[in-house]
Design an enzyme around this catalytic site. Structure first.
Site, PDB file in Angstrom:
ATOM      1  N   ASP A   4      47.056  76.173  95.554  1.00  0.00           N
ATOM      2  CA  ASP A   4      46.333  76.273  94.403  1.00  0.00           C
ATOM      3  C   ASP A   4      45.148  75.304  94.667  1.00  0.00           C
ATOM      4  OD1 ASP A   4      45.882  76.350  91.478  1.00  0.00           O
ATOM      5  OD2 ASP A   4      46.201  74.453  91.604  1.00  0.00           O
ATOM      6  N   ASP A  22      42.262  73.943  91.646  1.00  0.00           N
ATOM      7  CA  ASP A  22      42.046  72.758  90.996  1.00  0.00           C
ATOM      8  C   ASP A  22      42.821  71.788  90.923  1.00  0.00           C
ATOM      9  OD1 ASP A  22      39.089  73.568  89.633  1.00  0.00           O
ATOM     10  OD2 ASP A  22      40.385  75.448  89.054  1.00  0.00           O
ATOM     11  N   ASP A  56      49.753  71.497  91.675  1.00  0.00           N
ATOM     12  CA  ASP A  56      49.759  70.361  90.991  1.00  0.00           C
ATOM     13  C   ASP A  56      50.084  70.206  89.846  1.00  0.00           C
ATOM     14  OD1 ASP A  56      47.297  71.633  90.208  1.00  0.00           O
ATOM     15  OD2 ASP A  56      46.756  69.811  89.252  1.00  0.00           O
ATOM     16  N   LYS A 109      49.851  82.823  87.390  1.00  0.00           N
ATOM     17  CA  LYS A 109      50.957  81.978  87.649  1.00  0.00           C
ATOM     18  C   LYS A 109      51.432  81.164  86.068  1.00  0.00           C
ATOM     19  CE  LYS A 109      48.359  79.621  90.230  1.00  0.00           C
ATOM     20  NZ  LYS A 109      47.824  78.390  91.288  1.00  0.00           N
TER      21      LYS A 109
END
Length: 270
Positions: free
Chosen positions: A14, A16, A213, A190
């Site tokens: 991922d 960000d 995260d 996602k």
């Protein structure tokens, strides 16, 4: 001793909250990616953020010192446009809510972006855009009630920033869903497994590790894709939330940061 990453033939990141916050690399991210490249590890970048195109994401990463090519980047904007192209005839009008990147993706697949319900759009595609406001949401509301197919790029409630979590596309999707008293017809990003499955197929990977995260998108998406996951605590989800997570939200591993890729043994989820 064997490090965590040696168990896998692909690492899907991922962005960000994992590699950067807005436009600043997270400490250790540049070194971790360089180390993986030196080891010959295949990597892919999968993001729900629909406000940048793959080439823009790759350029942003390179500007931070992280080697990346557009072919290694999968975005929810690109996936949404591809899905629309499969369903609609060439040139069909699509009402686009979001950043110019999403509009560009829709154009590139041969569809016609429009801004008004009066253009009789066949579909509405909704992605995050910092300038998205009531007027655009109102047009989408009218179009969807008239029968337009409603596609959301993702439903992330928040997005990580240097000022803390701020409203993400999921919050705006929820606003429209509340007004319409219904949910989107399709959510592309996602936790749906499509981005991860495509990344693995591109790399011909047999055993991929997802690094994210967020429990509700990255970890849940990895679970749906049948992949192991590493939750890093540099973005949205916390150690307390990880310890309390169960089922599809429970990560395989938890680490303070990307250094967990190279630990031996890796720290499992509590």
């Amino acid at each position: 001793m064997t490090s965590l990453v040696e168990k896998y033939d692909l690492v899907i990141f991922d962005l960000d909250g994992v590699l950067y916050l807005i436009d600043r690399p997270i400490p250790g991210a540049v070194d971790a990616l360089a180390r993986l490249r030196d080891q010959g590890m295949a990597v892919r970048f999968a993001t729900n953020n629909a406000s940048r195109r793959a080439a823009e994401v790759a350029a942003l990463l390179r500007g931070m010192g992280i080697a990346a090519t557009p072919q290694e980047v999968l975005t929810s904007a690109g996936a949404a446009a591809a899905l629309l192209a499969q369903r609609l005839e060439p040139g069909a009008p699509v009402l686009v809510l979001g950043a110019p990147a999403l509009r560009g993706e829709v154009t590139d697949v041969g569809l016609r972006p429009v801004d008004s319900a009066d253009d009789n759009p066949r579909a509405v595609v909704q992605g995050f855009g910092p300038d998205l406001g009531w007027k655009q949401l109102a047009e989408a509301c009218v179009a969807i009630r008239a029968g337009a197919w409603w596609v959301a790029t993702n439903t992330d409630r928040t997005l990580p920033t240097l000022r803390g979590p701020l409203p993400g596309n999921g919050s705006l999707v929820a606003l429209l869903a509340h007004a319409l008293e219904r949910e989107p017809d399709v959510v592309v990003g996602k936790p749906e497994p499509g981005l991860f499955a495509t990344a693995a197929a591109q790399a011909s990977a047999r055993r991929a590790l997802v690094v994210g995260d967020r429990l509700d998108t990255d970890i849940a998406g990895a679970h749906r894709a049948g992949m192991d996951s590493l939750l890093v605590l540099t973005g949205v989800s916390t150690a307390v939330e990880a310890a309390a997570a169960s089922g599809a939200l429970r990560p395989t591993y938890v680490s303070a940061d990307l250094g967990g890729l190279f630990t031996a043994p890796a720290v499992p989820a509590l």
